[in-house]
Write a protein that holds these residues in place. Structure first.
Motif, PDB file in Angstrom:
ATOM      1  N   LEU A   1      98.915 -82.816 -14.617  1.00  0.00           N
ATOM      2  CA  LEU A   1      98.773 -81.271 -15.395  1.00  0.00           C
ATOM      3  C   LEU A   1      99.780 -81.453 -16.569  1.00  0.00           C
ATOM      4  O   LEU A   1     100.909 -81.658 -16.567  1.00  0.00           O
ATOM      5  N   PRO A   2      99.182 -81.206 -17.655  1.00  0.00           N
ATOM      6  CA  PRO A   2      99.990 -81.121 -18.928  1.00  0.00           C
ATOM      7  C   PRO A   2     100.896 -79.981 -19.085  1.00  0.00           C
ATOM      8  O   PRO A   2     100.412 -79.025 -18.655  1.00  0.00           O
ATOM      9  N   ALA A   3     101.918 -80.287 -19.573  1.00  0.00           N
ATOM     10  CA  ALA A   3     103.064 -78.848 -19.694  1.00  0.00           C
ATOM     11  C   ALA A   3     102.512 -77.733 -20.620  1.00  0.00           C
ATOM     12  O   ALA A   3     102.715 -76.825 -20.188  1.00  0.00           O
ATOM     13  N   PHE A   4     101.833 -78.171 -21.559  1.00  0.00           N
ATOM     14  CA  PHE A   4     101.213 -77.103 -22.381  1.00  0.00           C
ATOM     15  C   PHE A   4     100.009 -76.044 -21.688  1.00  0.00           C
ATOM     16  O   PHE A   4     100.163 -74.981 -21.991  1.00  0.00           O
ATOM     17  N   ALA A   5      99.388 -76.877 -21.038  1.00  0.00           N
ATOM     18  CA  ALA A   5      98.083 -76.341 -20.165  1.00  0.00           C
ATOM     19  C   ALA A   5      98.736 -75.423 -19.045  1.00  0.00           C
ATOM     20  O   ALA A   5      98.377 -74.234 -18.495  1.00  0.00           O
ATOM     21  N   PHE A   6     100.084 -75.805 -18.493  1.00  0.00           N
ATOM     22  CA  PHE A   6     100.642 -75.104 -17.462  1.00  0.00           C
ATOM     23  C   PHE A   6     101.234 -73.955 -17.978  1.00  0.00           C
ATOM     24  O   PHE A   6     100.764 -72.887 -17.234  1.00  0.00           O
TER      25      PHE A   6
END
Length: 105
Positions: free
Chosen positions: A76-81
């Protein structure tokens, strides 16, 4: 409570934009796609809490439970989280506006 959730949504949105900008700057400087994962951000911001969560999962659920959580978070990418958290807080703090009745007497 709704105002707090909307403000929290705004903070998560700012964090997502900030992480997206950092990812794009890193990608341009290295000439390859570079996306920060949520685990690396978690390790950078709160390194002790990750070991506490790992120990709690091992104690209360199963010793191998952390491995499944870690593989899910690594993808999971941080910006998507943070975008997801922003959307959830916005939906929880959403206030439906009353319709204006133009034809009412």
């Amino acid at each position: 409570m709704k105002a707090f959730l909307r403000f929290l949504s705004f903070l998560f949105l700012v964090a997502a934009i900030f992480l997206g900008v950092l990812d794009s700057i890193r990608s341009v400087s290295t000439s390859s796609v570079s996306i920060a994962g949520i685990l690396s951000v978690w390790n950078y911001l709160l390194p002790a809490s990750r070991t506490m969560v790992e120990a709690a999962l091992a104690h209360y659920i199963h010793p191998e439970a952390w491995r499944f959580v870690e593989t899910a978070l690594a993808a999971l990418p941080a910006f998507a989280f943070f975008l997801m958290l922003s959307l959830l807080c916005w939906m929880a703090g959403y206030r439906k506006h009353k319709a204006i009745r133009r034809l009412s007497v």
